[in-house]
Design a protein around this motif. Structure first.
Motif, mmCIF file in Angstrom:
data_model
loop_
_atom_site.group_PDB
_atom_site.id
_atom_site.type_symbol
_atom_site.label_atom_id
_atom_site.label_comp_id
_atom_site.label_asym_id
_atom_site.label_seq_id
_atom_site.Cartn_x
_atom_site.Cartn_y
_atom_site.Cartn_z
ATOM 1 N N GLY A 86 -5.874 5.810 6.534
ATOM 2 C CA GLY A 86 -5.008 4.637 6.345
ATOM 3 C C GLY A 86 -5.818 3.354 6.215
ATOM 4 O O GLY A 86 -5.535 2.503 5.363
ATOM 5 N N LYS A 87 -6.833 3.215 7.046
ATOM 6 C CA LYS A 87 -7.708 2.035 6.957
ATOM 7 C C LYS A 87 -8.498 2.035 5.650
ATOM 8 O O LYS A 87 -8.752 0.980 5.052
ATOM 9 N N LEU A 88 -8.900 3.229 5.198
ATOM 10 C CA LEU A 88 -9.701 3.342 3.974
ATOM 11 C C LEU A 88 -8.941 2.815 2.759
ATOM 12 O O LEU A 88 -9.501 2.094 1.926
ATOM 13 N N PHE A 89 -7.648 3.189 2.634
ATOM 14 C CA PHE A 89 -6.848 2.777 1.472
ATOM 15 C C PHE A 89 -6.086 1.471 1.711
ATOM 16 O O PHE A 89 -5.464 0.959 0.779
ATOM 17 N N GLY A 90 -6.142 0.949 2.940
ATOM 18 C CA GLY A 90 -5.350 -0.230 3.296
ATOM 19 C C GLY A 90 -5.523 -1.438 2.383
ATOM 20 O O GLY A 90 -4.533 -2.093 2.022
ATOM 21 N N PRO A 91 -6.753 -1.800 1.970
ATOM 22 C CA PRO A 91 -6.938 -2.993 1.139
ATOM 23 C C PRO A 91 -6.320 -2.913 -0.257
ATOM 24 O O PRO A 91 -6.263 -3.904 -0.971
ATOM 25 N N VAL A 92 -5.850 -1.737 -0.669
ATOM 26 C CA VAL A 92 -5.224 -1.566 -1.983
ATOM 27 C C VAL A 92 -3.722 -1.749 -1.832
ATOM 28 O O VAL A 92 -3.133 -1.368 -0.826
ATOM 29 N N ARG A 93 -3.077 -2.355 -2.845
ATOM 30 C CA ARG A 93 -1.612 -2.448 -2.824
ATOM 31 C C ARG A 93 -1.009 -1.036 -2.767
ATOM 32 O O ARG A 93 -1.331 -0.204 -3.608
ATOM 33 N N GLY A 94 -0.143 -0.835 -1.815
ATOM 34 C CA GLY A 94 0.430 0.491 -1.638
ATOM 35 C C GLY A 94 -0.545 1.467 -1.008
ATOM 36 O O GLY A 94 -0.275 2.678 -0.964
ATOM 37 N N GLY A 95 -1.676 0.947 -0.501
ATOM 38 C CA GLY A 95 -2.739 1.808 0.017
ATOM 39 C C GLY A 95 -2.313 2.669 1.181
ATOM 40 O O GLY A 95 -2.705 3.841 1.269
ATOM 41 N N LEU A 96 -1.523 2.106 2.096
ATOM 42 C CA LEU A 96 -1.064 2.894 3.242
ATOM 43 C C LEU A 96 -0.206 4.068 2.787
ATOM 44 O O LEU A 96 -0.315 5.174 3.311
ATOM 45 N N ALA A 97 0.651 3.812 1.815
ATOM 46 C CA ALA A 97 1.516 4.884 1.289
ATOM 47 C C ALA A 97 0.671 5.952 0.598
ATOM 48 O O ALA A 97 0.917 7.157 0.761
ATOM 49 N N HIS A 132 3.359 -4.126 8.767
ATOM 50 C CA HIS A 132 2.585 -4.786 7.714
ATOM 51 C C HIS A 132 3.430 -5.138 6.490
ATOM 52 O O HIS A 132 2.880 -5.435 5.423
ATOM 53 N N GLY A 133 4.741 -5.077 6.615
ATOM 54 C CA GLY A 133 5.614 -5.567 5.551
ATOM 55 C C GLY A 133 6.047 -4.551 4.519
ATOM 56 O O GLY A 133 6.616 -4.920 3.483
ATOM 57 N N TYR A 134 5.795 -3.270 4.762
ATOM 58 C CA TYR A 134 6.241 -2.248 3.818
ATOM 59 C C TYR A 134 7.762 -2.100 3.867
ATOM 60 O O TYR A 134 8.381 -2.254 4.925
ATOM 61 N N SER A 135 8.339 -1.825 2.712
ATOM 62 C CA SER A 135 9.764 -1.562 2.646
ATOM 63 C C SER A 135 10.100 -0.325 3.474
ATOM 64 O O SER A 135 9.435 0.710 3.321
ATOM 65 N N PRO A 136 11.109 -0.394 4.360
ATOM 66 C CA PRO A 136 11.499 0.797 5.135
ATOM 67 C C PRO A 136 11.859 1.983 4.240
ATOM 68 O O PRO A 136 11.619 3.134 4.609
ATOM 69 N N PRO A 204 2.428 -4.219 0.411
ATOM 70 C CA PRO A 204 1.294 -5.156 0.341
ATOM 71 C C PRO A 204 -0.028 -4.512 0.761
ATOM 72 O O PRO A 204 -0.053 -3.505 1.484
ATOM 73 N N ALA A 205 -1.107 -5.123 0.276
ATOM 74 C CA ALA A 205 -2.437 -4.723 0.737
ATOM 75 C C ALA A 205 -2.630 -5.211 2.168
ATOM 76 O O ALA A 205 -2.017 -6.197 2.592
ATOM 77 N N ILE A 206 -3.490 -4.534 2.918
ATOM 78 C CA ILE A 206 -3.705 -4.873 4.323
ATOM 79 C C ILE A 206 -5.150 -5.309 4.514
ATOM 80 O O ILE A 206 -6.087 -4.557 4.211
#
Length: 430
Positions: A86-97, A132-136, A204-206
């Motif tokens: 999750g941290k690895l992809f976090g800086p990308v938009r939609g990275g957590l997903a 972090h503001g992701y749509s539910p 959002p990106a994190i």
């Protein structure tokens, strides 16, 4: 007429909340009792059928893979991987997903237990995504969809049971499922990237203060354990060194060794994993016994011959047969689990598949993808129940139902791709 009564009684019992194994077994006993042409004497054959299943070496892989999955879940290996990816992809938009999709695929390839994957990812990831503001809707949809990847990505319990019932090589099924699994994962990631580009506010990106080099190293470390298991289990099957049952034993032992290496192994972990494995396996085999009784009465009534005649002589079009079959399995998936569908419906279809000369490997993969889709479909999708139960008030049921719709659509697209391009299932099979 007897076959219709049989299914009607089973459906009524299911709606009354009777456990599936007992509902199908009781409906078989009831119909055999009221139909003088069948009679209760027909169950004299049941012990022989059950004993035949007990001698099936392939089905021994089921409890072993289940044990492996529970040990990985309880040992925190999967949890650490989810956090670091999750941290690895976090800086990308939609990275957590995207991270959840990737982790869902890795968990599927190393455990294959849908319920455990969905619950774990819900507990760990859903609060983080919402904070972090992701749509539910996106958050719940991607978790539910990624958790069900264990239905199609090997070593899948679905594929093991399908292989045993359809009497085709489970190893070939595992190989054939790789491409469909990657197609579904790819469709999910493409959808998330496009959605995040169009609506950056819902994914959002994190930003993080941690050094990205450290994040990469942590992510690589977290992948070591599941990668070892995937290589041990799938690698041994694909290379021809071991059967699926033998590789399942290797995987179960490997998961214990990894838990010891990561210093998370204890007797409570082993007790929990063993008890849960026994519970799950007992459920599977109780369903099998009920399904054997059901199919015994169904075949004795002559309904199976009528269905075969209807498709092969009255319709005589294999594509219509495939279309109707996929629709029926999709609808059944709303109400009953894949185990019941596989043990009860598939044996009815096998003679028709043979009559039409349909590739059984291709047909089995279509069923597996279809069953995965039914796991997500509102209002009865099992993954939705797992997610809602773990999320509690963090997510509204309406948001959950709406959130999974795009992922259901992409699974249907994957199913259509396999239908129109059947050669895809043979790319990995030599």
């Amino acid at each position: 007429m007897t076959g219709i009564i049989l299914f009607a009684v089973a459906f009524v019992l299911l709606m009354l909340g009777i456990p599936v194994a007992f509902a199908f077994g009781a409906s078989a006993i009831f119909v055999a009792f009221i139909d003088p042409n069948i009679g209760l004497d027909v169950f004299g054959l049941l012990p022989y059928r059950i004993y035949g299943v007990m001698q099936n070496f392939t089905l021994m892989a089921v409890p072993l893979f289940i044990l492996m999955g529970f040990i990985l879940e309880k040992s925190k290996i999967a949890e650490n991987m989810l956090e670091s990816i999750g941290k690895l992809f976090g800086p990308v938009r939609g990275g957590l997903a995207i991270a959840i999709v990737v982790v869902g695929a890795i968990l599927a390839a190393s455990t294959g237990i849908v319920g455990a994957s969905v619950v774990m990812m819900t507990v760990i990831s859903l609060p983080v995504m919402i904070r972090h503001g992701y749509s539910p809707r996106l958050a719940s949809g991607v978790i539910a969809a990624s958790g069900t990847l264990g239905q199609i990505i090997p070593p899948s319990i679905v594929l093991i049971i399908l292989g045993a019932v359809m009497q085709i090589s489970v190893g070939d099924l595992f190989k054939a499922a790789v491409i469909p699994g990657l197609i579904i994962v790819g469709l999910y990631i493409i959808y998330i990237l496009i959605l995040a580009f169009i609506k950056p506010e819902i994914a959002p990106a994190i930003e993080t203060d941690e050094k990205y080099s450290k994040i990469i190293i942590d992510a690589l470390k977290s992948l070591i354990a599941p990668s070892i298991l995937i290589i041990l289990v799938l690698g041994s099957i694909f290379a021809g060194f071991a059967t699926p049952t033998e590789s399942a034993a290797i995987g179960a032992l490997g998961s214990i060794i990894l838990a010891i290496v990561y210093k998370t192994f204890n007797w409570e972990l082993l007790r929990y994993s063993s008890v849960e494995t026994v519970k799950t396996t007992a459920m599977v085999f109780m369903v099998l016994i009920g399904a054997r009784a059901f199919s015994l009465v169904f075949n004795e009534s002559g309904a199976g011959d009528l269905i075969t005649q209807f498709f092969t002589q009255d319709i005589s079009n294999p594509y219509i047969f495939v279309a109707i079959t996929m629709l029926v399995i999709f609808i059944l998936g709303f109400f009953v689990d894949f185990v019941e569908i596989t043990f009860i419906v598939i044996p009815i279809l096998i003679p028709i598949v043979q009559q039409f000369g349909i590739d059984p490997l291709w047909f089995a993969l279509l069923i597996a993808v279809n069953l995965q889709t039914s796991f997500l479909t509102p209002p009865f999708g099992f993954s939705l129940f797992y997610l809602k139960g773990a999320a509690g008030d963090k997510i509204q049921t309406k948001d959950l139902y709406i959130g999974v719709i795009p992922f259901i659509i992409f699974q249907v697209i994957a199913l259509l791709i396999l239908i129109f391009y059947p050669h895809l299932v043979h790319i990995m099979v030599k």
